[in-house]
Scaffold this motif. Structure first.
Motif, PDB file in Angstrom:
ATOM      1  N   GLY A   1     -73.816  -2.966  59.632  1.00 20.54           N
ATOM      2  CA  GLY A   1     -73.147  -4.257  59.653  1.00 20.54           C
ATOM      3  C   GLY A   1     -74.121  -5.335  59.216  1.00 20.54           C
ATOM      4  N   HIS A   2     -73.635  -6.565  59.104  1.00 19.89           N
ATOM      5  CA  HIS A   2     -74.464  -7.652  58.589  1.00 19.89           C
ATOM      6  C   HIS A   2     -74.381  -8.870  59.507  1.00 19.89           C
ATOM      7  CE1 HIS A   2     -75.147  -5.669  54.667  1.00 19.89           C
ATOM      8  NE2 HIS A   2     -73.932  -5.178  54.868  1.00 19.89           N
TER       9      HIS A   2
ATOM     10  N   SER B   1     -79.296  -7.043  58.042  1.00 17.20           N
ATOM     11  CA  SER B   1     -78.279  -6.062  58.436  1.00 17.20           C
ATOM     12  C   SER B   1     -78.761  -5.317  59.672  1.00 17.20           C
ATOM     13  CB  SER B   1     -78.013  -5.072  57.300  1.00 17.20           C
ATOM     14  OG  SER B   1     -79.189  -4.346  56.992  1.00 17.20           O
TER      15      SER B   1
ATOM     16  N   LYS C   1     -70.458  -2.699  67.132  1.00 13.27           N
ATOM     17  CA  LYS C   1     -70.068  -4.043  67.556  1.00 13.27           C
ATOM     18  C   LYS C   1     -69.202  -3.925  68.806  1.00 13.27           C
ATOM     19  CE  LYS C   1     -69.988  -7.237  63.627  1.00 13.27           C
ATOM     20  NZ  LYS C   1     -69.085  -8.047  62.763  1.00 13.27           N
TER      21      LYS C   1
ATOM     22  N   GLU D   1     -69.714  -2.174  60.940  1.00  8.93           N
ATOM     23  CA  GLU D   1     -69.265  -2.869  59.738  1.00  8.93           C
ATOM     24  C   GLU D   1     -67.943  -3.607  59.920  1.00  8.93           C
ATOM     25  OE1 GLU D   1     -66.515   0.606  59.414  1.00  8.93           O
ATOM     26  OE2 GLU D   1     -68.370   0.044  60.421  1.00  8.93           O
TER      27      GLU D   1
ATOM     28  N   GLY E   1     -65.001  -6.200  60.902  1.00 11.11           N
ATOM     29  CA  GLY E   1     -64.931  -7.652  61.028  1.00 11.11           C
ATOM     30  C   GLY E   1     -64.530  -8.077  62.421  1.00 11.11           C
ATOM     31  N   ASP E   2     -64.799  -9.333  62.757  1.00 11.75           N
ATOM     32  CA  ASP E   2     -64.476  -9.842  64.095  1.00 11.75           C
ATOM     33  C   ASP E   2     -63.006 -10.198  64.236  1.00 11.75           C
ATOM     34  OD1 ASP E   2     -67.175  -9.611  64.241  1.00 11.75           O
ATOM     35  OD2 ASP E   2     -67.608 -11.729  64.550  1.00 11.75           O
TER      36      ASP E   2
ATOM     37  N   ASN F   1     -66.924 -11.185  56.598  1.00 11.28           N
ATOM     38  CA  ASN F   1     -68.050 -11.360  57.512  1.00 11.28           C
ATOM     39  C   ASN F   1     -68.436 -12.828  57.496  1.00 11.28           C
ATOM     40  OD1 ASN F   1     -70.899 -11.608  58.375  1.00 11.28           O
ATOM     41  ND2 ASN F   1     -70.808  -9.376  58.531  1.00 11.28           N
TER      42      ASN F   1
ATOM     43  N   MET G   1     -71.308  -4.683  51.529  1.00 12.44           N
ATOM     44  CA  MET G   1     -71.052  -6.114  51.488  1.00 12.44           C
ATOM     45  C   MET G   1     -71.250  -6.662  50.079  1.00 12.44           C
ATOM     46  SD  MET G   1     -72.544  -9.091  53.997  1.00 12.44           S
ATOM     47  CE  MET G   1     -74.190  -9.070  53.310  1.00 12.44           C
TER      48      MET G   1
END
Length: 483
Positions: A249-250, A256, A261, A281, A283-284, A349, A362
């Motif tokens: 992930g970043h 990274s 998460k 990786e 997304g939120d 992201n 990404m």
């Protein structure tokens, strides 16, 4: 065989607990706050109740794991400390002279008893219900965010590690004597581990033969640069990550991490009400509906959601508006006002201001085209590394063979979400936005105080178990403080 949890078997030494464990001791407060019998109710189906050797109480085994999380110690250390720490023995419902378990029993307990249990939601539900019962939750807002946890393993191939170590070693040598650039062996440019290993050995040999560099501390340090004996040894010790569930992930366009998460929802009183664990990786924003649903199932009445720009996506605003829930999250054109295809595949992201493709890569840069200041004609184009696309397992239907670029575009539409734009200017929005920092502090507590910065086991199931214990711990501590 399992029997019901028994009370402390009082001995002539039991009165020691009242003398040496103060009333404000954290473990005493936890014991007095919550009834752990729900653990037996949840796990009893994993035991045989009428056959086999007598099993250790599941409540006591769970408490061992809780102590391990509270004090951030290993299985061996928590058992060893339980031999002499009277507060531990009191918490474990043991007599002062009682013996402890073998540390390996904790591994068996996790694998045989907790493996198929939804421990994460169970423990959050119990603490939220307890907080509601004690009257410490009064707000109707939840704050949402995600925190990352590093995998416990190395994400790189053996050849990549060897090359990086050789690079760092050369850098150290050049800093002392640049003339060594002409004396270095020829680098291996092929993707061959045996050739890279041969180069590393030759490099090490030449440096050892010259006392002027072999005595440099950074070169001499065996932990800084260590060459394995052969190919098999190298592959065994520098293997590609064993953690197949972890992903890269970043945190920004340049930095990274490799791991997981944990997406969190928390009340303004700092009680965590929901958690979802994903690979790094992800997304939120897409996790918001789950966090909202779980929080509501746990008894939280929600009228406001507080978060950053990652949560202001179109689907999130649509779902919350249907429930008359306000979203205190700054609009971002790339995810809120944009019209884009494959919306369910490409994640945004917000930290790096880049899109991430389905394979987890990404975008390396972005550019805006169209007429300036005329939103409906503008397009944000995100460029991906075509070299990665060529060897990507998901290349079919995504990358056209022979193409020199791989892009993903977002059309900006400035006439959407006027209601949300107006809401951002209200005093209510500005006042609620001030509470967002609280979840950052909670993330810090989970990582720095309870070991949530790095996974202790492989796999997303073990990550969920680790998250369950850490969240259970911080919620109990918070309830005690609020009371």
């Amino acid at each position: 065989m399992l029997v019901q949890q028994q009370q402390i078997q009082f001995s002539e030494h039991s009165s020691l607990y009242d003398l040496i464990i103060p009333k404000d001791n954290l473990l005493r407060k936890i014991n007095e706050l919550i009834d752990f019998s729900f653990i037996t109710d949840e796990l009893i189906h994993t035991y045989c109740v009428n056959n086999g050797r007598m099993a250790e109480s599941p409540i006591r085994m769970f408490k061992y794991l809780l102590l391990k999380t509270i004090y951030t110690v290993s299985d061996v250390d928590v058992v060893d400390r339980s031999r002499f720490d009277m507060s531990f023995k009191y918490f474990l419902d043991m007599t002062p002279e009682a013996d402890v378990i073998n540390p390996s029993s904790l591994t068996k307990f996790r694998k045989l008893r907790l493996k198929d249990t939804d421990l994460l939601n169970l423990l959050i539900n119990k603490t939220v219900a307890l907080a509601i019962e004690k009257g410490v939750i009064r707000s109707k807002s939840i704050i949402v965010d995600a925190t990352h946890t590093l995998s416990r393993s190395n994400p790189f191939l053996a050849i990549d590690v060897l090359r990086e170590r050789s690079k760092q070693l050369r850098k150290v040598v050049y800093s002392f004597d640049e003339q060594w650039k002409e004396r270095m062996p020829e680098k291996n440019n092929e993707n061959d581990l045996e050739k890279e290993l041969a180069y590393s050995k030759e490099l090490e040999k030449r440096l050892e033969e010259d006392p002027s560099v072999s005595l440099i501390p950074a070169v001499k340090d065996p932990t800084r640069f260590k060459i394995k004996k052969d190919k098999e040894d190298t592959q065994e010790n520098l293997i590609l990550s064993k953690d197949t569930d972890a992903k890269t992930g970043h945190k920004s366009a340049e930095s990274s991490f490799f791991g997981y998460k944990t997406h969190l929802a928390m009340t303004e009183e700092r009680i965590i009400t929901a958690a979802v664990v994903t690979s790094g990786e992800k997304g939120d924003g897409p996790e918001l509906p789950k966090l909202l649903e779980i929080s509501q199932e746990n008894g939280i009445e929600v009228d406001t959601i507080i978060g950053d720009g990652a949560y202001s996506g179109k689907e999130n605003l649509k779902i919350t508006s249907e429930q008359n829930i306000k979203v205190v999250a700054r609009l971002n054109p790339s995810i809120t006002q944009g019209f884009r295809k494959d919306e369910d595949k490409f994640d945004y992201n917000k930290d790096a201001d880049r899109f991430v493709c389905p394979a987890g890569h990404m975008a390396i840069r972005k550019a805006r085209g169209g007429t300036k200041d005329i939103g409906e004609n503008q397009v944000d184009t995100y460029y991906f590394d075509v070299e990665k696309c060529k060897s990507c397992p998901l290349t079919e239907g995504c990358y056209k063979e022979g193409a020199k670029t791989k892009t993903y575009s977002v059309s900006i539409k400035s006439d959407l979400y006027q209601e949300q734009i107006s809401f951002q200017e209200t005093d209510y929005y500005k006042e609620k936005a001030k509470h967002r920092y609280k979840i950052e502090a909670k993330n810090s507590e989970l990582k720095n105080a309870h070991g949530f910065d790095r996974a202790i086991s492989y796999g997303i199931n073990n990550m969920q178990m680790q998250g369950a214990m850490a969240i259970f711990t911080v919620n109990l501590k918070r309830i005690i403080k609020l009371m």
